[in-house]
Scaffold this active site. Sequence first.
Site, PDB file in Angstrom:
ATOM      1  N   GLY A 202     -45.300  10.623  38.782  1.00  0.00           N
ATOM      2  CA  GLY A 202     -44.930  11.645  39.756  1.00  0.00           C
ATOM      3  C   GLY A 202     -46.141  12.246  40.424  1.00  0.00           C
ATOM      4  O   GLY A 202     -47.074  12.677  39.763  1.00  0.00           O
ATOM      5  N   SER A 203     -46.168  12.301  41.740  1.00  0.00           N
ATOM      6  CA  SER A 203     -47.384  12.708  42.427  1.00  0.00           C
ATOM      7  C   SER A 203     -47.123  12.914  43.916  1.00  0.00           C
ATOM      8  O   SER A 203     -45.989  13.019  44.351  1.00  0.00           O
ATOM      9  CB  SER A 203     -48.460  11.637  42.209  1.00  0.00           C
ATOM     10  OG  SER A 203     -47.909  10.348  42.450  1.00  0.00           O
TER      11      SER A 203
END
Length: 236
Positions: A202-203
């Site tokens: 996740g980013s």
Amino acid sequence: MSTEQEPKTSPLTHLVALARDTVPPMHPAGRPFVLGAAVATLLLRRRWRGAGVLGGILTAWCAWFFREPRRTAPTRDGIAVAPADGTVAHVEKAVPPAELGLGAAPMTRVSVFLTIFDVHVQRVPLSGEVTKVSYRAGKFLSADLDKASEDNERNSMLIRGADGTEVAVVQIAGLVARRIVCSASEGDQVLAGHTYGLIRFGSRVDLYVPADSRVLVEPGQRTIGGETVIAELARA
């Protein structure tokens, strides 16, 4: 009349070719995780068969998470393609990271947010030469926050196209994503759509294009890394 016959393909060969075309390859950064999960699965299975099943699921999930699907970039000139799979979070004017040395003039920034379910490799948005790569330590705020671009750990890369147009792409760590991988170096010649990095779990990825560029996406839109056209670039 031609008497040549097409070479016969065995069912097994056909099945292998079909699997190769259907199942995406895995990014090298994921191999240690998959290998570790596989070894743990074998060890646990000796003690409890149910643990082996759970371990097998975990191993498959790791391989899926680090997938690197084959992509075909558009061949048009003067465009920037999406640097990542995800959802467009923001389209706005913003000053690029200071470490890139682009000055204080605002550029157009398109931010793409990646959830844990998205493909996590990053793609080159524009063919050209990598003129700057800079890592900066920072915080680990949730990547969907506005201030994540300024405060979070990040890795910035500047690319100059054949006509002199410059774009910047910034990998940003998030609340869970705390490991940025970048395989590109200054002086490298890169091709649009090719993989250059990865952020785990996740980013967010920010793409900076010239301010007068025509942006073709809007907030809420899904992007496909290496294929979705983000903008028609203003000439240098």
